[in-house]
Design an enzyme around this catalytic site. Structure first.
Site, PDB file in Angstrom:
ATOM      1  N   THR A  66     -52.802  23.198  35.625  1.00  0.00           N
ATOM      2  CA  THR A  66     -52.401  21.847  36.027  1.00  0.00           C
ATOM      3  C   THR A  66     -52.824  21.627  37.481  1.00  0.00           C
ATOM      4  O   THR A  66     -53.301  22.548  38.149  1.00  0.00           O
ATOM      5  CB  THR A  66     -50.875  21.667  35.887  1.00  0.00           C
ATOM      6  OG1 THR A  66     -50.225  22.713  36.619  1.00  0.00           O
ATOM      7  CG2 THR A  66     -50.445  21.733  34.426  1.00  0.00           C
ATOM      8  N   TYR A  67     -52.616  20.408  37.992  1.00  0.00           N
ATOM      9  CA  TYR A  67     -53.101  20.042  39.324  1.00  0.00           C
ATOM     10  C   TYR A  67     -52.522  20.968  40.385  1.00  0.00           C
ATOM     11  O   TYR A  67     -51.316  21.236  40.411  1.00  0.00           O
ATOM     12  CB  TYR A  67     -52.734  18.590  39.623  1.00  0.00           C
ATOM     13  CG  TYR A  67     -53.435  18.023  40.832  1.00  0.00           C
ATOM     14  CD1 TYR A  67     -54.825  18.098  40.949  1.00  0.00           C
ATOM     15  CD2 TYR A  67     -52.714  17.421  41.855  1.00  0.00           C
ATOM     16  CE1 TYR A  67     -55.475  17.582  42.054  1.00  0.00           C
ATOM     17  CE2 TYR A  67     -53.364  16.894  42.973  1.00  0.00           C
ATOM     18  CZ  TYR A  67     -54.745  16.976  43.060  1.00  0.00           C
ATOM     19  OH  TYR A  67     -55.390  16.461  44.166  1.00  0.00           O
ATOM     20  N   MET A  68     -53.412  21.457  41.267  1.00  0.00           N
ATOM     21  CA  MET A  68     -53.005  22.528  42.196  1.00  0.00           C
ATOM     22  C   MET A  68     -52.480  22.021  43.533  1.00  0.00           C
ATOM     23  O   MET A  68     -52.123  22.831  44.397  1.00  0.00           O
ATOM     24  CB  MET A  68     -54.161  23.514  42.429  1.00  0.00           C
ATOM     25  CG  MET A  68     -55.389  22.946  43.096  1.00  0.00           C
ATOM     26  SD  MET A  68     -56.363  21.947  41.964  1.00  0.00           S
ATOM     27  CE  MET A  68     -57.244  20.928  43.132  1.00  0.00           C
TER      28      MET A  68
END
Length: 236
Positions: A66-68
């Site tokens: 998922t978005y870091m």
């Protein structure tokens, strides 16, 4: 003196819960400690994993995490359910936490619907299953993110801790130790500790079976003096 008499023994059970999944800052810290990656290197690799990795002709490019860039550790219920199903199959039901851990954002957080914590997009996609498609560095970071997230859905580790006192009147000598009674999440993931961090329960030495009144042989006495030290310097 050739021996100390045991004057008091305290035994108790202690539990240690797993950490929440990563957010940006904790990912950078743990990747530095465990993998020796600088923050820019960590974020570059995370960007690769997020944007997509070619997983062969059948799947094509797939975003693995998922978005870091996130300050949240929240977990979608569907992801927790998938993770728990995988863990039941590979570790057994006794290694699961009693209920799914979703780490919800606070009530006052207006961005509650925003990003989750950093986790694998498909929890059942183990590092081994994608290893041949990743560079060694990408695999190390994906493994770290996957293990931390999966461990967050696991049962606490259980320890038996023992404190033994030797009261010599003028001085009190004390020995402490702990043994792992049930590994729980430590079967999958252990956080790295740096010099200056307090000792983790799982790193304490075990003490032999001993009872009050017993004579413990003295091999060596080492006088040490401890001063309060400042916290270790900030890493990058």
């Amino acid at each position: 003196r050739t021996h100390f008499d045991v004057t008091d023994i305290k035994r108790r059970e202690r539990r240690k819960n797993p950490e929440a999944p990563f957010k940006t800052s904790t990912l950078q810290q743990e990747a530095a400690k465990k993998l020796g990656f600088g923050s820019k290197r960590t974020m570059r690799l995370a960007q690769n994993l997020y944007e997509g990795i070619e997983l062969g002709k059948s799947e094509g490019a797939v975003g693995l995490i998922t978005y870091m860039r996130t300050d949240h550790v929240r977990v979608a219920e569907s992801a927790a359910t998938t993770a728990r199903s995988y863990l039941t199959t590979h570790f057994g039901k006794e290694f699961l936490s009693d209920t799914p851990r979703l780490f919800p954002a606070g009530k006052d957080d207006a961005t509650q619907g925003a990003h989750e914590g950093i986790r694998p997009t498909e929890p059942a996609r183990s590092p081994e299953s994608v290893s041949k498609f990743l560079s060694p560095e990408q695999l190390k970071l994906y493994t770290l993110i996957w293990q931390r997230f999966m461990a967050s859905q696991m049962a606490p580790a259980v320890f038996d801790t023992t404190t033994v006192d030797f009261d010599l009147g003028r001085y009190l000598f004390r020995a402490t130790g702990s043994v792992v009674k049930f590994k729980g999440f430590l079967a999958l993931y252990k956080e790295t500790r740096e010099e200056g961090d307090s000792k983790a329960l799982e790193d304490e030495q075990a003490l032999p079976a001993i009872e009050p009144g017993e004579h413990a042989p003295v091999r060596k006495i080492e006088p040490t003096q401890h001063f309060t030290e400042p916290p270790p310097r900030y890493s990058e």
